[in-house]
Design an enzyme around this catalytic site. Structure first.
Site, PDB file in Angstrom:
ATOM      1  N   LYS A 344       0.661  -1.273   0.177  1.00  0.00           N
ATOM      2  CA  LYS A 344       0.187  -0.212  -0.092  1.00  0.00           C
ATOM      3  C   LYS A 344       0.901   0.926   0.010  1.00  0.00           C
ATOM      4  CE  LYS A 344      -4.336  -1.568   1.713  1.00  0.00           C
ATOM      5  NZ  LYS A 344      -4.940  -1.217   2.736  1.00  0.00           N
ATOM      6  N   ARG A 378      -3.382  -9.670   5.431  1.00  0.00           N
ATOM      7  CA  ARG A 378      -3.715  -9.642   4.021  1.00  0.00           C
ATOM      8  C   ARG A 378      -2.962  -9.645   2.786  1.00  0.00           C
ATOM      9  NH1 ARG A 378      -6.659  -6.681   0.103  1.00  0.00           N
ATOM     10  NH2 ARG A 378      -8.109  -7.317  -0.992  1.00  0.00           N
TER      11      ARG A 378
END
Length: 421
Positions: A344, A378
């Site tokens: 991210k 995740r």
């Protein structure tokens, strides 16, 4: 002179182990166990009457309580309180609060509940929780579980368009399971900044051909990433096992009812359209309180709820870093926690790296999550994250013996004094 140690202890298990290590009498260990763990609690808002009385009770039991500087003069309408004490001191204070006015009986009950939940979550030998995923089981609490990301979108920020056919997706699923994935998370709509929202019909048209084959062929639970109740209903009817909602059951009013009707666990992620001023973790906990209540009201069991702090969603760069640093605070909810930080922008902005070069940064977040007691991560790169999590689990989790990577030999033990330089 013998050394003086500062012993880092996080829970009652650690205190008990330290007492036993010096040969303390078992009766003494039982008495002192709650005296060796210190907690700092923030709560509020409280009226000045309630706050001053709470401070008095904390001081009387040997703890302390910090309030707004004008609370004692009753010149503020309300104040937050920062409570400081050992578990034993909080136990005694809560007993007293049961008889106090100004809503302090309820405050005492809430403190007891939160400390109980946090204590269970902190324990390095905590009991395993078996999550019923509509016929498949996922054991949480004993080791960090890996959720492998399988994006079926053409425009996701990282791997959009990588699996254009069902066969491609099945091969990737098989590879991730072989690498150690415990859950496969699939999504058909990108949630990157400035993405084009899909209707539920468009989402399912893209998702359904893949989902039907995946649930038949995948040996681990399949999670569907959607915030639309209609999509969730279709996905669950097609055999999906978990719903992963990036709006935490608060975008679509029917989502909680759909999950409850089909008996599906839900991942409740924190999100917001506009940033509010104040502490980001307090905002996350308040959001989770609302989401959990929605789930309970709809008939979803509390044990079927997983919390995700939503790194990268509705937060500044500094807030994302703060969330990562303070993951352990989420344990007050008494629920399993999932972290999704893989590749991210918080990693890219910190390291000044493009998406395809963020593996090391992702591994750092996985190591931190495992050390802070997060139950699932995740990720895109399953094998590397599985290895990192397994190593951290071996260090910090007493119960992490489900799938040992190997057993040391006598020669290794004899050579333990050597180094790797």
């Amino acid at each position: 002179m013998s050394p003086v140690q500062v012993i880092e202890i996080y829970d009652r298990d650690g205190v008990r182990n330290a007492l036993e290590a010096i040969g303390c009498d078992p009766a003494g260990t039982a008495v002192m166990n709650n005296k060796g763990v210190h907690r700092l609690l923030r709560l509020g808002p409280l009226t000045p009457q309630a706050a001053n009385l709470l401070k008095q009770e904390m001081l009387a039991k040997g703890g302390d309580c910090a309030l707004h500087k004008n609370t004692c003069a009753f010149s503020v309408e309300s104040t937050d309180a920062l409570l400081m004490g050992t578990l034993r001191q909080f136990e005694r204070v809560c007993q007293t609060l049961r008889r106090q006015p100004f809503g302090l009986a309820e405050v005492g009950q809430r403190i007891e509940q939160v400390l109980r939940q946090y204590d269970r979550a902190c324990s390095r030998s905590k009991a395993a929780q078996v999550l019923d995923c509509r016929g498949k089981s996922l054991v949480l609490g004993r080791q960090t579980r890996i959720m492998g990301i399988l994006n079926l979108t053409p425009d996701s920020f990282s791997d959009g368009g990588s699996y254009p056919t069902v066969r491609d997706a099945l091969l990737r699923m098989e590879a991730m399971v072989a690498e150690g994935a415990d859950v496969i998370d699939i999504g058909a709509e990108s949630t990157r900044p400035h993405h084009r929202p899909l209707s539920a019909e468009e989402e399912m048209e893209r998702l359904l051909p893949f989902l039907r084959e995946l649930v038949v062929n995948c040996p681990v639970p399949v999670s569907v990433d959607t915030y639309k109740a209609k999509t969730a209903k279709w996905a669950l009817e097609a055999g999906a096992h978990i719903i992963n909602d990036i709006w935490g059951l608060q975008y679509d009013d029917e989502m909680a009812a759909v999950a409850a009707h089909y008996g599906a666990p839900v991942v409740v992620m924190h999100n917001r359209r506009e940033r509010e001023a104040g502490d980001v973790m307090r905002a996350i906990l308040a959001f989770f309180d609302h989401s959990v209540q929605r789930a309970i009201d709809a008939g979803l069991p509390e044990e079927a709820i997983i919390l995700d702090p939503g790194v990268g969603f509705g937060k500044t760069h500094e807030e994302n870093l703060a969330v990562l640093d303070r993951l352990g605070e989420l344990r007050v909810m008494g629920k399993p926690v999932l972290l999704g930080a893989s590749r991210k922008s918080v990693i890219g902005n910190t390291l000044d790296l493009p998406v395809e070069q963020r593996l090391e940064g992702t591994l750092a977040t996985t190591a931190l999550a495992a050390a802070r007691g997060v139950d699932l991560v995740r990720v895109h790169d399953v094998q590397a994250n599985r290895r990192v999590a397994t190593m951290i689990d071996a260090i910090v989790r007493t119960g992490a013996k489900d799938e040992p990577m190997g057993v040391g030999t006598q020669d290794e033990a004899m050579n333990a004094g050597g180094g790797d330089r």
